[in-house]
Design a protein around this motif. Sequence first.
Motif, short mmCIF file in Angstrom:
data_model
loop_
_atom_site.label_atom_id
_atom_site.label_comp_id
_atom_site.label_asym_id
_atom_site.label_seq_id
_atom_site.Cartn_x
_atom_site.Cartn_y
_atom_site.Cartn_z
N LYS A 142 -19.80 3.77 -3.31
CA LYS A 142 -20.80 3.68 -2.26
C LYS A 142 -21.19 5.08 -1.81
CE LYS A 142 -19.30 -0.77 -0.47
NZ LYS A 142 -19.02 -1.57 0.73
N MET A 194 0.44 15.11 -2.20
CA MET A 194 -0.05 13.73 -2.21
C MET A 194 0.33 12.98 -0.95
SD MET A 194 -1.97 12.08 -4.18
CE MET A 194 -1.98 11.63 -5.90
N VAL A 208 0.86 -1.18 0.00
CA VAL A 208 0.00 0.00 0.00
C VAL A 208 0.90 1.23 0.00
CG1 VAL A 208 -1.82 1.23 1.22
CG2 VAL A 208 -1.73 -1.25 1.34
N ALA A 209 0.63 2.13 -0.93
CA ALA A 209 1.47 3.32 -1.07
C ALA A 209 1.21 4.31 0.07
CB ALA A 209 1.18 3.99 -2.41
N THR A 231 0.27 7.22 0.42
CA THR A 231 -0.42 8.41 -0.10
C THR A 231 -1.81 8.51 0.50
OG1 THR A 231 -1.07 7.02 -1.95
CG2 THR A 231 0.78 8.50 -2.30
N ASP A 232 -2.35 9.73 0.47
CA ASP A 232 -3.72 9.96 0.94
C ASP A 232 -4.73 9.21 0.10
OD1 ASP A 232 -3.66 11.43 3.14
OD2 ASP A 232 -4.43 13.29 2.24
N LEU A 233 -4.48 9.28 -1.20
CA LEU A 233 -5.31 8.52 -2.13
C LEU A 233 -4.88 7.07 -1.98
CD1 LEU A 233 -7.31 9.12 -4.49
CD2 LEU A 233 -5.35 8.87 -6.01
N TYR A 234 -5.85 6.18 -1.79
CA TYR A 234 -5.47 4.77 -1.60
C TYR A 234 -4.92 4.21 -2.91
CZ TYR A 234 -5.69 -0.18 -0.74
OH TYR A 234 -5.36 -1.50 -0.61
N GLN A 249 -17.90 13.82 2.01
CA GLN A 249 -18.26 12.97 3.13
C GLN A 249 -19.10 11.77 2.70
OE1 GLN A 249 -17.97 13.21 6.68
NE2 GLN A 249 -16.27 14.55 6.19
N GLY A 267 -10.66 6.20 -2.85
CA GLY A 267 -10.70 7.39 -2.01
C GLY A 267 -12.12 7.81 -1.72
N ASP A 268 -12.23 9.03 -1.21
CA ASP A 268 -13.54 9.59 -0.89
C ASP A 268 -13.80 10.79 -1.79
OD1 ASP A 268 -13.71 7.78 1.14
OD2 ASP A 268 -13.15 9.20 2.72
N HIS A 302 -16.48 -6.75 7.33
CA HIS A 302 -16.61 -6.93 5.89
C HIS A 302 -15.74 -5.98 5.11
CE1 HIS A 302 -20.70 -9.10 6.35
NE2 HIS A 302 -19.69 -9.93 6.31
N ARG A 303 -15.22 -6.49 3.98
CA ARG A 303 -14.39 -5.66 3.12
C ARG A 303 -15.23 -4.54 2.56
NH1 ARG A 303 -10.02 -8.55 1.16
NH2 ARG A 303 -9.77 -6.91 -0.36
N PHE A 304 -14.54 -3.48 2.07
CA PHE A 304 -15.23 -2.37 1.40
C PHE A 304 -15.94 -2.92 0.18
CE2 PHE A 304 -15.31 0.95 -1.88
CZ PHE A 304 -16.10 1.88 -1.22
N ARG A 307 -2.30 3.34 7.27
CA ARG A 307 -1.02 2.83 6.81
C ARG A 307 0.13 3.71 7.29
NH1 ARG A 307 3.60 3.68 4.35
NH2 ARG A 307 4.27 2.43 2.59
N ALA A 352 -5.63 3.94 3.61
CA ALA A 352 -4.51 4.82 3.24
C ALA A 352 -4.01 5.60 4.45
CB ALA A 352 -4.95 5.77 2.13
N TRP A 407 -15.12 5.48 -3.10
CA TRP A 407 -15.00 4.73 -4.36
C TRP A 407 -13.72 3.93 -4.38
CZ3 TRP A 407 -10.72 5.80 -7.40
CH2 TRP A 407 -10.02 6.98 -7.07
N GLN A 408 -13.71 2.94 -5.26
CA GLN A 408 -12.51 2.13 -5.46
C GLN A 408 -12.55 1.53 -6.85
OE1 GLN A 408 -11.21 -0.95 -2.43
NE2 GLN A 408 -11.60 -2.26 -4.19
N LEU A 415 -10.30 -5.01 10.02
CA LEU A 415 -9.96 -5.09 8.61
C LEU A 415 -8.93 -4.03 8.24
CD1 LEU A 415 -11.37 -7.07 6.66
CD2 LEU A 415 -12.36 -5.06 5.62
N ALA A 450 -15.03 -0.09 5.87
CA ALA A 450 -13.55 -0.11 5.86
C ALA A 450 -13.08 0.45 4.52
CB ALA A 450 -13.04 -1.53 6.08
#
Lengths: 462, 287
Positions: free
Chosen positions: A315, B1, A222-223, A225-228, A267, A263-264, A460-462, B57, B54, A271-272, B76, B48
Motif C-alpha cells: 500500500k 532486529m 507474533v515475533a 521484532t521490528d519487522l512484523y 513513510q 513492514g514499512d 479494517h484489517r491491513f 506487541r 510489531a 507491505w505484507q 485491531l 493497521a
Amino acid sequence: MFRSMWCAMALAVAALPAQAQESDTAKMREELRQLQQRLQQLERRLQETEAKSGKAEEAAQRAESTAAQAAAQASSRPQTESALNPGVSVILNGVYGNFSRDPNTYRLNGFVPTMGDVAAGRRGLSLGESELAFMSNIDHMFRGTLIASISPDNSSIDVEEGYIQTIGLSHGFTIKAGRFFSAVGYQNQIHAHAWDFADTPLAMKAFLGNQLNEDGIQFRWVAPTDLYFDVGVEFGRGRQFPSGVDRNKNGFGSTNFFTHLGGDLGQSIAWQTGLAHLRTSPQDRTFGDVDSAGTAVTNSFTGKSRLWVLDGVLKWSPNGNPTYNNFKLQGEYFRRNEDGNLTFDTAGAALTDGLSSRQSGWYLQGVYQFLPQWRFGYRYDRLDSGTTNVGLVNSGTLSAADFPILEAYQPKRHTAMIDWNPSEFSRIRLQFARDYSRLNQPDNQLLLQYIVSLGAHGAHRF
Amino acid sequence: MLAWPAGAALNVFACEPEWGALAQELGGDKVSVFSATTALQDPHRIEARPSLIARIRNADLLICSGSELEVGWLPLLLTQSGNDRIQLGSPGYLEASQYVVKLEIPKVIDRALGDIHPAGNPHIHLDPRNIAKVAEVLTGRLVELDHANADLYKTRADSFAKRWQSAIEGWATRAAALKGVPVVVYHKDMSYFINWSGMREAGALEPKPGIPPTPSHLAELVERMQRNPAKAIVYSPYNNPKAAEFLSERTKIPDVMLPYTVGGTEKAKDLFGLFDDTIDRLRATVK
C-alpha cells in the motif's frame, strides 16, 4: 299482595343507583371546583416565577453552555445496562447484474466444481447478503465476534464468523476459536463488504470454494521484532471445500499452517507477504459432471489435497496519509496437488481408479484512489488446470469425454471497477468483467452495486 | 532486529506525536518512544499496518487521544498484539481524553451529521492546560509501571510542570491578541486551541466532519466570508491546502498552516515549540 311487594322492591332497586348517581355528580362538581382553584393558584405562581426568571435569563443562558457541557460530560458514559451491549453493525448491499451468459450455467472449466456458491452473481436487480455483526470484549481475557449473513431469498441465516479470541495473553500469543475465515491467503480473511472488487478472484473460487470459513481453533504468535513476523496454525473441522462433506470424525478435518512478514518502506509504503499451507483429506467429495453419453452423473474423490498460497500486499500513500491519494497492489498465487481415487457415477457404474492433479492460479490487482472519494481498479485473473491424470481414462475403461469438466483449460478474466465513497460508511461501485471461466464461452459481466454499513465503526484489517 | 533499545526501561507506544513528545519529556532516557503517526498523517485514517502490530506487541505503555479518534485502527492493533500489558483496563493503557473536560460532545448523534465523535472532540492536546493534566496522569503510570525509576519520573514531572506553567503564562500573554478573532478551520481539530485562546470559529472547510470540502460548500463559505469576514483560514499539515488556498484567493482572507502537533512544522520540534509556533503563526497572520 305479592305483586305489590315485587313492585316496591323493583322500585327501590331502581331508585338506588339514581340516588347514588346524584350524590356522585355533586362530589365530582366539588372536586372539579377544587381543581379549578388549584389550577388558578398554580397559574399565578407560575407567572410570578416567570417574571423572576426573566431577569436571570441572561445569566442562565451564559451558564447554559457550561452546564450542558458538564451534563453531556457526565452522561457520556451511559449508566444503564445497555451500556454493556456489544457493538452492533449492519452491512447492506444491493446489486444490479447484467450477464451475457446465464449465471446459472457458470463453471470453471478444468477445475473440480466446489460445493460453495461461486457464480458471479444474478441477472437484474437483487438484494445481496445482509450482514449483521456483534462484537465486544467479553472480559479481560476474551473478545467475541459474531457475524451472521442473512440471505435475501430463502431467509436463511448463516454464521459467517462466530469466534472468541484471547486478548489477555502475552508474549505475542493469540488464540482464536469458533468459526472464522481461515488464514489461507490474503483476501480470504477479509469480509465481502471490504473487498476492492464485487466478487472473489477466480483462484479463490477454484481452490477455496469462494471463501473458506472453518470451525476450528487458531494459534498465532507474533515475533518480538521490528519487522512484523508471525507464525500460526489452524486445526479445522473440514466442513467445506476442499475438505468435502462434513465428516463424523473425532479428529481434525483440515490443518493450515501460515506465516506473514511485513513492514514499512519509508513513510509512504507499507507491505505484507504471507505463505499458507492447507492440508486436507477429502472423503467422498462429490461433484456433478456429464458423461460421454450426455447423462448427468455424480462422481466423487477421496484422497489428499495440499494447497499452497503465497500472497503479497503493498500500500502506498503520500507520507502515509491515504486521505487524498493512495494505491493498493495485491496479488496471490495458489497451487494445489490432489492425489487419490476417483469414483465415476457413484449411483450407477461406481468405477474407481486413481486421480492426480497439479493445478495453480493467480491474480494481481491494483486500486488507485485518484480523488478523495473516488477509486478505480483493475484485476487480472488466471488459472491453469494442468493435466488431470484420471486412472479410469488412462486404463481405457472410460474416455476423457466422460469427464468434460476435467478437460485441461486455462480460465482467465479481466476486471475493471470504479467506485465512489461518499463517506467511510458507503460505497457505490460499477464493475465490468470479461470472464473466460467457461471453455469457449466468454461472458461479459456488468455489476452496479451499493454497500453501506450502519452502526458501530468497525476497524479494517491491513 | 529487536524492537526497542535495551537501555530503556519502558517501551511507550504513542498513537499521536504529541503524546510521544510528552512521554519523552517525562521519561527521558528511561523510555523508548514510538509514535504510530506523524504530523503529516490524519489520525482518523491510519492503516493497521504490520509495522504497527510489531511495535504494539512489545509496548509496556500505550498512550492515545482516545474518544474514538483511533477507532478505525487501534482496536485491531490491540486484538492482534498478543500483549496483555496494554489492553483496556491495564495500567499500560492510557486514553488521554478521559482525563480532561471535553468540548463539543454532540447532543444528537447521527451519521448524517458526518463522522462525529459521540464522546466529544478528541483533539484535546491543543489546550495547553490539558497537556498539564495528562502529564500528571502519565507520570503516575510511569511510576506504577517502572517503580525502580519512580524518583526520576517525579523529578522530571515537577520540572516539566514548572516550565509548562510558566510557558502557559507566556502564551496567554501573547495569545491575548487573538481574543475574539474569527477563524475558518479545516476540520474541527483546532477547537481546543480556539477555546483556550478565546478565538472564534467562523466556519469549517469540511461541510461535515470527515467529509472533504465540496465546491458548493466552498461557494457558500465564500459568500458567508464576504458578509462576515474571518481573519484567518487555518489548516493542519495533514490537510490538503487547496481548499484553504481557494477560499483565501476568493476572499482575500490570509490562510495559514498551523503545526497541529509536534513535527507539524520545523519549529514545532517539541510541545513547547508546538504552542510557540502556533501562536506566532496566528499572530503574524491576523495582525
